[in-house]
Design a protein around this motif. Structure first.
Motif, PDB file in Angstrom:
ATOM      1  N   ASP A   1      15.498  23.171  -1.518  1.00 63.89           N
ATOM      2  CA  ASP A   1      14.845  23.474  -2.783  1.00 63.89           C
ATOM      3  C   ASP A   1      15.709  23.018  -3.957  1.00 63.89           C
ATOM      4  O   ASP A   1      15.209  22.477  -4.938  1.00 63.89           O
TER       5      ASP A   1
ATOM      6  N   GLY B   1       8.582  31.569   0.224  1.00 66.83           N
ATOM      7  CA  GLY B   1       8.110  30.263   0.697  1.00 66.83           C
ATOM      8  C   GLY B   1       6.886  29.805  -0.069  1.00 66.83           C
ATOM      9  O   GLY B   1       6.777  28.635  -0.464  1.00 66.83           O
ATOM     10  N   LEU B   2       5.954  30.720  -0.325  1.00 64.42           N
ATOM     11  CA  LEU B   2       4.753  30.397  -1.090  1.00 64.42           C
ATOM     12  C   LEU B   2       5.112  29.994  -2.518  1.00 64.42           C
ATOM     13  O   LEU B   2       4.563  29.026  -3.057  1.00 64.42           O
ATOM     14  N   GLN B   3       6.067  30.702  -3.131  1.00 63.60           N
ATOM     15  CA  GLN B   3       6.492  30.363  -4.486  1.00 63.60           C
ATOM     16  C   GLN B   3       7.104  28.971  -4.531  1.00 63.60           C
ATOM     17  O   GLN B   3       6.862  28.207  -5.453  1.00 63.60           O
ATOM     18  N   ILE B   4       7.881  28.613  -3.516  1.00 65.35           N
ATOM     19  CA  ILE B   4       8.472  27.273  -3.468  1.00 65.35           C
ATOM     20  C   ILE B   4       7.378  26.219  -3.364  1.00 65.35           C
ATOM     21  O   ILE B   4       7.424  25.189  -4.040  1.00 65.35           O
ATOM     22  N   LEU B   5       6.371  26.472  -2.533  1.00 65.30           N
ATOM     23  CA  LEU B   5       5.265  25.523  -2.405  1.00 65.30           C
ATOM     24  C   LEU B   5       4.516  25.377  -3.723  1.00 65.30           C
ATOM     25  O   LEU B   5       4.176  24.267  -4.143  1.00 65.30           O
TER      26      LEU B   5
ATOM     27  N   SER C   1       5.627  25.941  -6.724  1.00 63.29           N
ATOM     28  CA  SER C   1       6.449  25.353  -7.779  1.00 63.29           C
ATOM     29  C   SER C   1       6.494  23.835  -7.695  1.00 63.29           C
ATOM     30  O   SER C   1       6.865  23.175  -8.655  1.00 63.29           O
ATOM     31  N   SER C   2       6.084  23.263  -6.569  1.00 62.04           N
ATOM     32  CA  SER C   2       6.075  21.802  -6.456  1.00 62.04           C
ATOM     33  C   SER C   2       4.959  21.189  -7.293  1.00 62.04           C
ATOM     34  O   SER C   2       4.967  20.000  -7.566  1.00 62.04           O
TER      35      SER C   2
ATOM     36  N   ASP D   1      16.772  32.239  -5.282  1.00 56.25           N
ATOM     37  CA  ASP D   1      16.011  32.412  -4.040  1.00 56.25           C
ATOM     38  C   ASP D   1      16.910  32.833  -2.877  1.00 56.25           C
ATOM     39  O   ASP D   1      16.464  33.528  -1.976  1.00 56.25           O
TER      40      ASP D   1
ATOM     41  N   LYS E   1      10.460  20.486  -1.180  1.00 58.52           N
ATOM     42  CA  LYS E   1       9.880  21.795  -1.492  1.00 58.52           C
ATOM     43  C   LYS E   1       8.900  22.222  -0.405  1.00 58.52           C
ATOM     44  O   LYS E   1       8.862  23.391  -0.031  1.00 58.52           O
ATOM     45  N   TRP E   2       8.101  21.296   0.091  1.00 60.76           N
ATOM     46  CA  TRP E   2       7.143  21.636   1.150  1.00 60.76           C
ATOM     47  C   TRP E   2       7.856  22.061   2.431  1.00 60.76           C
ATOM     48  O   TRP E   2       7.478  23.025   3.079  1.00 60.76           O
TER      49      TRP E   2
ATOM     50  N   GLY F   1       9.461  25.551   1.694  1.00 61.08           N
ATOM     51  CA  GLY F   1       8.443  26.595   1.600  1.00 61.08           C
ATOM     52  C   GLY F   1       7.797  26.903   2.934  1.00 61.08           C
ATOM     53  O   GLY F   1       7.673  28.070   3.335  1.00 61.08           O
TER      54      GLY F   1
END
Length: 165
Positions: free
Chosen positions: A13, A72-76, A78-79, A98, A147-148, A151
């Motif tokens: 990330d 993980g959802l937040q990282i996805l 944020s992309s 994180d 990021k994917w 996440g």
């Protein structure tokens, strides 16, 4: 092993984030600062996670799985918005937050904190320095795949953890 892989995951990330930063004078110092923060926040998170474990013993697996899933959802998500206008020092802090949340989950699961802390710091230094160097040299690398991967990996760990309960 899960701790070492998770250290790599949280560093992806940062690499994705640092691929967007074009004007950094001291890539080594920023990479070192981010790596240190990626080790300090987990110490706090593990301590909080262990404390929460004593209070919420029967709920810890569900809570930690939920935390990992939503991180993980937040990282996805944020992309989708790759524009950052944060000062560089503050960027390192926000990029490291994180690890605090992930380490709370790991503390609640009683995983090996020192493996995660060292792995997170080492991988973050390597990945952030490489990302900052790639941006400076003009190597075109997209940040979305990092990021994917990060996440989806955290979501997978959360589902696996919940399944093992």
């Amino acid at each position: 092993m899960q701790e070492i892989v998770s250290g790599l995951i949280v560093s992806l990330d940062v690499a994705a984030l640092y691929l967007l930063v074009t004007e950094v004078k001291s890539r080594f110092l920023l990479s070192m600062w981010t790596a240190i923060l990626h080790m300090v926040f987990p110490v706090i998170g593990f301590s909080l996670g262990n404390w929460m474990l004593h209070i919420l013993l029967q709920w810890s697996g569900i809570v930690s799985s939920g935390l990992l899933f939503f991180i993980g959802l937040q990282i996805l998500l944020s992309s989708k918005n790759p524009k950052y206008s944060v000062p560089i020092g503050l960027l390192a802090v926000t990029a490291s937050l994180d690890t605090f949340s992930v380490s709370i989950s790991f503390g609640m699961l009683n995983l090996q904190k020192y493996y995660f802390i060292l792995s997170s710091g080492i991988w973050t230094f390597i990945m952030s320095y490489l990302a900052l160097h790639a941006v400076k040299t003009g190597i075109p690398i997209k940040n979305a795949p990092f990021k994917w991967i990060a996440g989806l990996s955290l979501i997978t760990i959360s589902i696996y953890t919940l399944w093992e309960q």
